[in-house]
Design a protein around this motif. Structure first.
Motif, PDB file in Angstrom:
ATOM      1  N   TYR A   1      39.802 -13.528 -17.978  1.00 56.36           N
ATOM      2  CA  TYR A   1      38.665 -12.625 -18.132  1.00 56.36           C
ATOM      3  C   TYR A   1      38.000 -12.345 -16.792  1.00 56.36           C
ATOM      4  CZ  TYR A   1      38.858 -13.299 -23.193  1.00 56.36           C
ATOM      5  OH  TYR A   1      39.259 -13.306 -24.496  1.00 56.36           O
ATOM      6  N   ASN A   2      36.959 -11.517 -16.853  1.00 54.57           N
ATOM      7  CA  ASN A   2      36.138 -11.293 -15.664  1.00 54.57           C
ATOM      8  C   ASN A   2      35.028 -12.347 -15.611  1.00 54.57           C
ATOM      9  OD1 ASN A   2      34.072 -10.457 -17.451  1.00 54.57           O
ATOM     10  ND2 ASN A   2      34.724  -8.320 -17.330  1.00 54.57           N
ATOM     11  N   ASP A   3      34.247 -12.330 -14.534  1.00 58.85           N
ATOM     12  CA  ASP A   3      33.203 -13.343 -14.342  1.00 58.85           C
ATOM     13  C   ASP A   3      32.159 -13.326 -15.451  1.00 58.85           C
ATOM     14  OD1 ASP A   3      34.264 -14.397 -12.017  1.00 58.85           O
ATOM     15  OD2 ASP A   3      33.081 -13.108 -10.690  1.00 58.85           O
ATOM     16  N   ALA A   4      31.757 -12.141 -15.872  1.00 63.20           N
ATOM     17  CA  ALA A   4      30.669 -12.038 -16.857  1.00 63.20           C
ATOM     18  C   ALA A   4      31.064 -12.708 -18.178  1.00 63.20           C
ATOM     19  CB  ALA A   4      30.300 -10.576 -17.086  1.00 63.20           C
ATOM     20  N   ILE A   5      32.257 -12.393 -18.680  1.00 68.89           N
ATOM     21  CA  ILE A   5      32.698 -12.982 -19.950  1.00 68.89           C
ATOM     22  C   ILE A   5      32.933 -14.476 -19.794  1.00 68.89           C
ATOM     23  CG2 ILE A   5      34.595 -13.032 -21.632  1.00 68.89           C
ATOM     24  CD1 ILE A   5      34.864 -10.007 -21.238  1.00 68.89           C
TER      25      ILE A   5
ATOM     26  N   ASN B   1      31.723 -16.679 -17.528  1.00 65.90           N
ATOM     27  CA  ASN B   1      30.506 -17.468 -17.295  1.00 65.90           C
ATOM     28  C   ASN B   1      29.696 -17.640 -18.575  1.00 65.90           C
ATOM     29  OD1 ASN B   1      31.025 -17.886 -14.577  1.00 65.90           O
ATOM     30  ND2 ASN B   1      29.882 -16.071 -13.908  1.00 65.90           N
ATOM     31  N   ALA B   2      29.589 -16.586 -19.361  1.00 67.10           N
ATOM     32  CA  ALA B   2      28.837 -16.670 -20.622  1.00 67.10           C
ATOM     33  C   ALA B   2      29.519 -17.633 -21.594  1.00 67.10           C
ATOM     34  CB  ALA B   2      28.710 -15.281 -21.249  1.00 67.10           C
TER      35      ALA B   2
ATOM     36  N   PRO C   1      29.105 -10.950 -23.156  1.00 67.07           N
ATOM     37  CA  PRO C   1      29.790  -9.661 -23.354  1.00 67.07           C
ATOM     38  C   PRO C   1      31.211  -9.719 -23.933  1.00 67.07           C
ATOM     39  CG  PRO C   1      29.850 -10.257 -21.033  1.00 67.07           C
ATOM     40  CD  PRO C   1      29.000 -11.297 -21.706  1.00 67.07           C
TER      41      PRO C   1
ATOM     42  N   ASN D   1      39.621  -7.910 -13.601  1.00 68.04           N
ATOM     43  CA  ASN D   1      39.153  -8.398 -14.911  1.00 68.04           C
ATOM     44  C   ASN D   1      39.997  -9.533 -15.473  1.00 68.04           C
ATOM     45  OD1 ASN D   1      36.848  -6.694 -15.331  1.00 68.04           O
ATOM     46  ND2 ASN D   1      38.259  -4.999 -15.683  1.00 68.04           N
TER      47      ASN D   1
ATOM     48  N   ARG E   1      39.402 -14.902 -13.864  1.00 66.31           N
ATOM     49  CA  ARG E   1      38.912 -16.176 -14.383  1.00 66.31           C
ATOM     50  C   ARG E   1      39.851 -16.655 -15.484  1.00 66.31           C
ATOM     51  NH1 ARG E   1      33.531 -16.989 -13.392  1.00 66.31           N
ATOM     52  NH2 ARG E   1      33.893 -19.102 -14.185  1.00 66.31           N
TER      53      ARG E   1
ATOM     54  N   ASP F   1      37.250 -24.143 -17.522  1.00 63.83           N
ATOM     55  CA  ASP F   1      37.530 -23.175 -16.462  1.00 63.83           C
ATOM     56  C   ASP F   1      38.702 -23.680 -15.612  1.00 63.83           C
ATOM     57  OD1 ASP F   1      37.490 -21.232 -14.563  1.00 63.83           O
ATOM     58  OD2 ASP F   1      35.436 -21.578 -13.892  1.00 63.83           O
TER      59      ASP F   1
END
Length: 198
Positions: free
Chosen positions: A22-26, A28-29, A39, A66, A69, A154
């Motif tokens: 995934y990307n950082d936003a997904i 990290n959440a 997201p 995207n 991660r 992670d």
């Protein structure tokens, strides 16, 4: 489809590990919550893969947009097994399906899709046997995210280290760090439905 389709995974009595990029936003959440939350989308199919090396091929070893991660998602085997029992292959096989029309009807009605792709070696070479991808449809996504998922780790730092070893040609060092994967058995009906032939 290859005659050698086998699920290989990191698993214990209760859980199995699948990998996603995934990307950082997904990422990290999800890591903060310990499960998938926005997201991350609950409205579209998500593909889960028990082969770390196949995901590495797909994500360019964590370098594609995207897909930087790399997450290891430990889910309940009960959920995984239930998904496989209702899964339908993404392509018609005369060895498995009664007819193309029968396959199309099953494919249209199912919530879970399965695709077999050539497994990859540490060096990126296509291997003879195939690796499973499981597409969890949007009507099952919430169950995957909220009930099946037990832990999210992670693996981005590990992936970066492995990527560096590969670039340096240190394949022996890289091999020692790879997640361990063993053959994962399913019931006979599921094996026949998905073309599993170890």
């Amino acid at each position: 489809m290859s005659n050698y389709c086998e699920i290989r995974a990191d698993f214990d009595r209760e859980t199995i590990v699948v990998y996603q990029a995934y990307n950082d936003a997904i990422a990290n959440a999800a890591l903060a919550a310990g499960r998938f939350v926005p997201p991350f989308s609950m409205q579209r199919m998500t593909w889960i893969k028990p082969s770390y090396l196949w995901l590495m091929e797909r994500s360019g070893w964590g370098t594609k947009p995207n897909q930087t991660r790399i997450l290891a998602v430990r889910i309940l085997r009960s959920g995984w097994d239930a998904a496989l029992r209702q899964a339908v292959l993404t392509s018609y096989s005369s060895r498995i399906h009664a007819s193309q029309d029968a396959w199309r009807k099953q494919f249209k009605e199912t919530l879970v899709h399965v695709q077999w792709d050539p497994e990859r070696s540490l060096r990126g070479k296509k291997l003879e046997h195939r690796s499973i991808q499981v597409g969890v449809g949007r009507h099952l996504i919430t169950e995957y995210a909220e009930k099946w998922t037990q832990e999210i780790l992670d693996l981005t730092p590990l992936t970066a280290k492995l990527r560096q070893f590969r670039q340096q040609g240190d394949y022996d060092k890289a091999k020692r760090l790879l997640p361990r994967e063993s053959p994962y058995k399913v019931d006979d009906a599921t094996a026949a439905r998905l073309g599993i032939q170890p």
